[in-house]
Scaffold this motif. Structure first.
Motif, short mmCIF file in Angstrom:
data_model
loop_
_atom_site.label_atom_id
_atom_site.label_comp_id
_atom_site.label_asym_id
_atom_site.label_seq_id
_atom_site.Cartn_x
_atom_site.Cartn_y
_atom_site.Cartn_z
N ASP A 43 -9.69 14.50 -39.26
CA ASP A 43 -8.94 13.67 -38.31
C ASP A 43 -8.33 14.53 -37.19
O ASP A 43 -8.37 14.14 -36.02
N LYS A 44 -7.80 15.69 -37.55
CA LYS A 44 -7.23 16.59 -36.53
C LYS A 44 -8.31 17.07 -35.56
O LYS A 44 -8.08 17.16 -34.36
N ILE A 45 -9.47 17.41 -36.10
CA ILE A 45 -10.57 17.87 -35.24
C ILE A 45 -11.00 16.75 -34.31
O ILE A 45 -11.20 16.97 -33.11
N THR A 46 -11.13 15.54 -34.84
CA THR A 46 -11.52 14.39 -34.02
C THR A 46 -10.51 14.14 -32.92
O THR A 46 -10.88 13.91 -31.76
N MET B 245 -11.84 15.68 -24.37
CA MET B 245 -12.74 14.85 -23.56
C MET B 245 -11.96 14.04 -22.53
O MET B 245 -12.40 13.90 -21.39
N LYS B 246 -10.81 13.51 -22.91
CA LYS B 246 -10.00 12.75 -21.95
C LYS B 246 -9.44 13.66 -20.87
O LYS B 246 -9.43 13.30 -19.70
N LYS B 247 -8.98 14.84 -21.26
CA LYS B 247 -8.38 15.78 -20.31
C LYS B 247 -9.39 16.21 -19.26
O LYS B 247 -9.05 16.35 -18.08
N ALA C 189 -8.45 16.31 -31.58
CA ALA C 189 -8.51 17.42 -30.61
C ALA C 189 -9.70 17.24 -29.66
O ALA C 189 -9.57 17.46 -28.46
N VAL C 190 -10.84 16.84 -30.21
CA VAL C 190 -12.02 16.63 -29.37
C VAL C 190 -11.79 15.46 -28.41
O VAL C 190 -12.12 15.54 -27.22
N ASP C 191 -11.19 14.37 -28.91
CA ASP C 191 -10.89 13.23 -28.05
C ASP C 191 -9.94 13.62 -26.92
O ASP C 191 -10.15 13.23 -25.76
#
Length: 70
Positions: free
Chosen positions: A34-37, A44-46, A39-41
């Protein structure tokens, strides 16, 4: 006979490392995923990266094909 000693030491160390890793793991695997997901999200938004699930799947397939066989 010496090679059996090396193999025994290798497998013994691998088993001991796996057991210690499981006992000392800081979080459950689901929490880590969940933490990795998240962080990736956030990344991607940034960086304003928009990929569909299909595009990500295709990218993973391309990487698998390009990676040398292990």
């Amino acid at each position: 006979m010496k090679s059996l000693g090396y193999l025994g030491a290798f497998f013994g160390g691998a088993i001991a490392g796996a057991v210690i890793g499981l006992l000392l793991a800081p979080e459950k695997g689901t929490d880590t995923r969940d933490k990795i997901t998240d962080a990736v999200d956030d990344f991607m938004k940034k960086h304003n990266i928009k990929l569909t699930r299909k595009e990500v799947s295709d990218l993973v397939d391309d990487i698998e094909e390009a990676a040398p066989e292990a």
